[in-house]
Design a protein around this motif. Sequence first.
Motif, short mmCIF file in Angstrom:
data_model
loop_
_atom_site.label_atom_id
_atom_site.label_comp_id
_atom_site.label_asym_id
_atom_site.label_seq_id
_atom_site.Cartn_x
_atom_site.Cartn_y
_atom_site.Cartn_z
N ALA A 1 0.83 -1.21 0.00
CA ALA A 1 0.00 0.00 0.00
C ALA A 1 0.87 1.26 0.00
O ALA A 1 0.59 2.23 -0.71
CB ALA A 1 -0.92 0.00 1.21
N ILE B 1 -5.40 2.65 4.41
CA ILE B 1 -5.87 1.31 4.06
C ILE B 1 -6.56 0.67 5.26
O ILE B 1 -6.25 0.97 6.41
CB ILE B 1 -4.69 0.42 3.60
N ILE C 1 -3.97 -4.30 -4.65
CA ILE C 1 -4.37 -3.26 -3.70
C ILE C 1 -4.61 -1.98 -4.49
O ILE C 1 -3.89 -1.67 -5.44
CB ILE C 1 -3.27 -3.05 -2.65
N SER D 1 -10.78 2.16 -4.85
CA SER D 1 -10.48 2.96 -3.66
C SER D 1 -11.41 4.16 -3.63
O SER D 1 -12.11 4.44 -4.61
CB SER D 1 -9.01 3.43 -3.68
#
Length: 283
Positions: free
Chosen positions: A30, A38, A262, A266
């Motif tokens: 991340a 996160i 990842i 988002s």
Amino acid sequence: MKDFSERYDLHTHTTYSDGTFTVRELLNRAKYLGLKGIAITDHDTMEGIPEGKKISKELDLDFIPGIEFSCSYEGYEIHILGYFLNEKSEKLTSKLIELKKARKERNEKIIKKLNNLGLKITVEEIEKEATGAIVSRAHICNVMMNKGFVYSKGEAFKQYLGRNGVAYVEKGSSNPLEIIKLIKECNGISALAHPSLVCNSREKTEKILDILIEAGLDGLEVEYSSYTPKETKYYRQLATKKNLLKVGGSDFHGGNRTGVDIAKASIGKEEIGIILEKGYKEE
């Protein structure tokens, strides 16, 4: 590389459940990608949260402690995300112990079915495969592949472990209404994860969503790694319509979910202001 400097991935998994990244590996990734913050949302466990809090401070990452509860309602599989739960709650501790026991009993039944089919696997083998608190079908799948019983995860779930597989065992899932109530009692914030996966009917999903809202649901996952742009727009509009917090994330599992990194999904800081404000107050 895309600029994630003001972005948050609020849906990830580690080796404490069915992910393949340790907490440190996940947070390092991340940081490398440039995320602002996160959440770790392992299935039915919060054992990775203390480690996550410590390492995120080292890396200067905003950290959102979370969990993903596996639930079922009227035959539909529903996952509820929880953020900033009071980890010292006796009710929460009791519930997590109960869920761990239910998973263990389910795994034993699956293994028995596989053994009866001539696929010799032991409880010890899958527990060794799982380095964290939660042992799941993903770990059973990995053992099956290691032993050459199947050639791919897809084959394992289609033929044996999935809902239509010959070794499938229904999971004793939680009631999402009770889970939402528990999250409230733990001073946490709840959100419906990946609503597109609840069922094929948006009308039915919205009816279920209304029932969850009545029970106290706070948010909706409006950004998700498998959403199309049209789906993202739809769920964003739905969250606004229902006055729900907008949350979202990748649902990262490392090697157990290929093609999903990842930050593949988002959200911006402004969209989770209430969640972050609660977290900062807690600290």
